[in-house]
Scaffold this motif. Structure first.
Motif, PDB file in Angstrom:
ATOM      1  N   SER A 138       0.414  -1.399   0.706  1.00 27.61           N
ATOM      2  CA  SER A 138      -0.007   0.283   0.047  1.00 27.61           C
ATOM      3  C   SER A 138       0.916   1.155  -0.159  1.00 27.61           C
ATOM      4  N   VAL A 139       1.915   0.716   0.301  1.00 24.73           N
ATOM      5  CA  VAL A 139       2.848   2.353   0.150  1.00 24.73           C
ATOM      6  C   VAL A 139       3.961   1.906  -1.554  1.00 24.73           C
ATOM      7  N   SER A 140       4.996   3.266  -1.811  1.00 24.48           N
ATOM      8  CA  SER A 140       5.138   3.321  -2.845  1.00 24.48           C
ATOM      9  C   SER A 140       6.474   2.728  -2.406  1.00 24.48           C
ATOM     10  N   LEU A 141       7.205   2.100  -3.552  1.00 27.13           N
ATOM     11  CA  LEU A 141       8.810   1.528  -3.690  1.00 27.13           C
ATOM     12  C   LEU A 141       9.710   2.058  -2.527  1.00 27.13           C
ATOM     13  N   ARG A 142       9.074   3.125  -3.135  1.00 25.45           N
ATOM     14  CA  ARG A 142      10.474   4.992  -2.064  1.00 25.45           C
ATOM     15  C   ARG A 142       9.955   4.598  -1.011  1.00 25.45           C
ATOM     16  N   GLU A 143       9.097   4.442  -0.422  1.00 24.86           N
ATOM     17  CA  GLU A 143       8.456   5.265   0.579  1.00 24.86           C
ATOM     18  C   GLU A 143       8.815   3.657   1.183  1.00 24.86           C
ATOM     19  N   ARG A 144       8.653   2.240   1.119  1.00 27.10           N
ATOM     20  CA  ARG A 144       8.765   1.315   1.369  1.00 27.10           C
ATOM     21  C   ARG A 144      10.488   0.969   1.456  1.00 27.10           C
ATOM     22  N   GLU A 145      10.969   1.785   0.359  1.00 27.74           N
ATOM     23  CA  GLU A 145      13.131   1.554   1.199  1.00 27.74           C
ATOM     24  C   GLU A 145      13.446   1.965   1.922  1.00 27.74           C
ATOM     25  N   ILE A 146      12.440   3.499   2.266  1.00 29.52           N
ATOM     26  CA  ILE A 146      13.193   4.687   3.061  1.00 29.52           C
ATOM     27  C   ILE A 146      12.935   4.062   4.454  1.00 29.52           C
ATOM     28  N   ALA A 147      11.606   3.559   4.494  1.00 33.79           N
ATOM     29  CA  ALA A 147      11.315   2.561   6.181  1.00 33.79           C
ATOM     30  C   ALA A 147      12.532   1.549   5.979  1.00 33.79           C
ATOM     31  N   ILE A 148      12.420   0.805   5.528  1.00 31.52           N
ATOM     32  CA  ILE A 148      13.574  -0.361   5.446  1.00 31.52           C
ATOM     33  C   ILE A 148      14.581  -0.047   5.764  1.00 31.52           C
ATOM     34  N   ASP A 149      15.754   0.859   4.492  1.00 31.45           N
ATOM     35  CA  ASP A 149      16.797   1.267   4.919  1.00 31.45           C
ATOM     36  C   ASP A 149      17.823   2.031   6.053  1.00 31.45           C
ATOM     37  N   ARG A 150      16.272   2.993   7.049  1.00 28.93           N
ATOM     38  CA  ARG A 150      16.506   3.050   8.028  1.00 28.93           C
ATOM     39  C   ARG A 150      16.020   2.838   8.758  1.00 28.93           C
ATOM     40  N   ALA A 151      15.478   1.579   8.673  1.00 29.20           N
ATOM     41  CA  ALA A 151      15.480   0.244  10.038  1.00 29.20           C
ATOM     42  C   ALA A 151      16.632  -0.041  10.456  1.00 29.20           C
ATOM     43  N   CYS A 152      17.149  -0.778   8.587  1.00 26.90           N
ATOM     44  CA  CYS A 152      17.956  -1.217   9.084  1.00 26.90           C
ATOM     45  C   CYS A 152      19.196  -0.950   9.792  1.00 26.90           C
ATOM     46  N   VAL A 211      15.640  -8.518  10.598  1.00 32.52           N
ATOM     47  CA  VAL A 211      16.623  -9.225  10.222  1.00 32.52           C
ATOM     48  C   VAL A 211      17.884  -8.419  10.279  1.00 32.52           C
ATOM     49  N   SER A 212      17.505  -7.502  11.333  1.00 33.04           N
ATOM     50  CA  SER A 212      18.617  -6.660  10.990  1.00 33.04           C
ATOM     51  C   SER A 212      19.263  -7.425  12.495  1.00 33.04           C
ATOM     52  N   PHE A 213      18.579  -7.506  13.591  1.00 34.67           N
ATOM     53  CA  PHE A 213      19.004  -8.532  14.837  1.00 34.67           C
ATOM     54  C   PHE A 213      19.267  -9.850  14.211  1.00 34.67           C
ATOM     55  N   THR A 214      19.488 -10.187  12.910  1.00 32.47           N
ATOM     56  CA  THR A 214      19.232 -12.259  12.448  1.00 32.47           C
ATOM     57  C   THR A 214      20.817 -11.687  11.449  1.00 32.47           C
ATOM     58  N   VAL A 215      21.103 -10.856  11.079  1.00 35.02           N
ATOM     59  CA  VAL A 215      22.324 -10.868  10.340  1.00 35.02           C
ATOM     60  C   VAL A 215      23.152 -10.227  10.945  1.00 35.02           C
ATOM     61  N   ASN A 216      22.812  -9.663  12.267  1.00 31.22           N
ATOM     62  CA  ASN A 216      24.426  -9.020  13.082  1.00 31.22           C
ATOM     63  C   ASN A 216      24.067 -10.021  14.155  1.00 31.22           C
ATOM     64  N   ALA A 217      23.377 -10.954  14.839  1.00 31.40           N
ATOM     65  CA  ALA A 217      23.630 -12.502  15.815  1.00 31.40           C
ATOM     66  C   ALA A 217      24.558 -12.957  14.844  1.00 31.40           C
ATOM     67  N   LEU A 218      24.739 -13.391  13.704  1.00 30.04           N
ATOM     68  CA  LEU A 218      25.003 -14.352  12.515  1.00 30.04           C
ATOM     69  C   LEU A 218      26.297 -13.814  11.440  1.00 30.04           C
ATOM     70  N   ARG A 219      26.675 -12.090  12.294  1.00 29.29           N
ATOM     71  CA  ARG A 219      27.586 -11.978  11.843  1.00 29.29           C
ATOM     72  C   ARG A 219      27.976 -12.398   9.483  1.00 29.29           C
ATOM     73  N   LEU A 220      27.133 -11.872   9.399  1.00 24.01           N
ATOM     74  CA  LEU A 220      26.877 -12.766   8.062  1.00 24.01           C
ATOM     75  C   LEU A 220      27.916 -10.954   7.466  1.00 24.01           C
ATOM     76  N   GLU A 221      28.778 -11.554   6.462  1.00 26.65           N
ATOM     77  CA  GLU A 221      30.136 -10.960   5.941  1.00 26.65           C
ATOM     78  C   GLU A 221      28.477 -10.550   4.844  1.00 26.65           C
ATOM     79  N   PRO A 222      29.078  -8.818   4.541  1.00 24.73           N
ATOM     80  CA  PRO A 222      28.120  -8.118   3.499  1.00 24.73           C
ATOM     81  C   PRO A 222      28.690  -9.104   2.011  1.00 24.73           C
ATOM     82  N   GLU A 223      27.505  -8.941   0.906  1.00 22.67           N
ATOM     83  CA  GLU A 223      27.292  -9.529  -0.315  1.00 22.67           C
ATOM     84  C   GLU A 223      28.363  -8.254  -0.732  1.00 22.67           C
ATOM     85  N   VAL A 224      29.195  -9.659  -1.821  1.00 25.45           N
ATOM     86  CA  VAL A 224      30.037  -8.807  -3.077  1.00 25.45           C
ATOM     87  C   VAL A 224      29.688  -7.199  -3.461  1.00 25.45           C
ATOM     88  N   TYR A 225      28.325  -7.104  -3.935  1.00 25.21           N
ATOM     89  CA  TYR A 225      27.908  -5.817  -4.926  1.00 25.21           C
ATOM     90  C   TYR A 225      27.151  -5.378  -3.686  1.00 25.21           C
TER      91      TYR A 225
END
Length: 182
Positions: free
Chosen positions: A57-71, A161-175
């Motif tokens: 129900s929100v635009s892609l831009r609005e969704r990505e603002i929320a996701i990126d800011r939360a992360c 998602v952030s808790f998961t990737v941080n707890a697992l210490r996932l290395e960033p994807e190369v891209y």
């Protein structure tokens, strides 16, 4: 620093192989996060069911603002970097918007008044796990109930998602993008 749980390796179960192939562009290895969660097919399926990356129900831009800011607020550079790499251009983000998801606040010049409300919502949820009446009134004047539900759930899901990737210490994807250096 290495990840704490080894990702699942090929050969995957046939249905998991098909699922992972559908999630990624042809020839691109599934995300380390997906491969790690694939160690538990039940958890992986539950995770994917809550993803909210469909046309909502929100635009892609609005969704990505929320996701990126939360992360960013959670220090979830792995997931933030994947989203910036895959969605920032489609969402119309330039360097200023990308940087503002990490280091800026709601007052960053790149955000519209409506977008500032999203940043404020994410920040307040992050800081207090609630939304005060004043901000809620401002949000209600701008967003539908369905949009507000989606924005709150996106924020919560990407905290998880952030808790998961941080707890697992996932290395960033190369891209993937990396947090801007202040």
């Amino acid at each position: 620093m290495t990840h704490r749980i080894e990702p699942a390796r090929r050969p995957y179960e046939p249905d998991m192989e098909a699922t992972l192939e559908r999630l990624m562009p042809p020839g691109v290895e599934p995300l380390l996060l997906f491969r790690t969660l694939a160690r538990s097919p039940r958890l992986f399926r539950r995770f994917m069911a809550g993803g909210l990356l469909d046309k909502g129900s929100v635009s892609l831009r609005e969704r990505e603002i929320a996701i990126d800011r939360a992360c960013a607020r959670c220090g979830g550079e792995y997931e933030w970097g994947v989203h910036v790499a895959l969605f920032a251009e489609k969402a119309g983000f330039g360097a200023e918007e990308i940087a503002a998801t990490v280091g800026g606040g709601a007052d960053a010049a790149c955000w519209s008044a409506r977008e500032r409300l999203i940043v404020r919502l994410v920040d307040m949820l992050h800081e207090t796990s609630a939304v005060d009446d004043g901000l809620w009134s401002e949000l209600k004047a701008e967003f539908s109930d369905e949009q507000l539900l989606e924005l709150v759930m996106l924020t919560g899901f990407y905290h998880m998602v952030s808790f998961t990737v941080n707890a697992l210490r996932l290395e960033p994807e190369v891209y993937a993008a990396r947090f801007p250096v202040a």
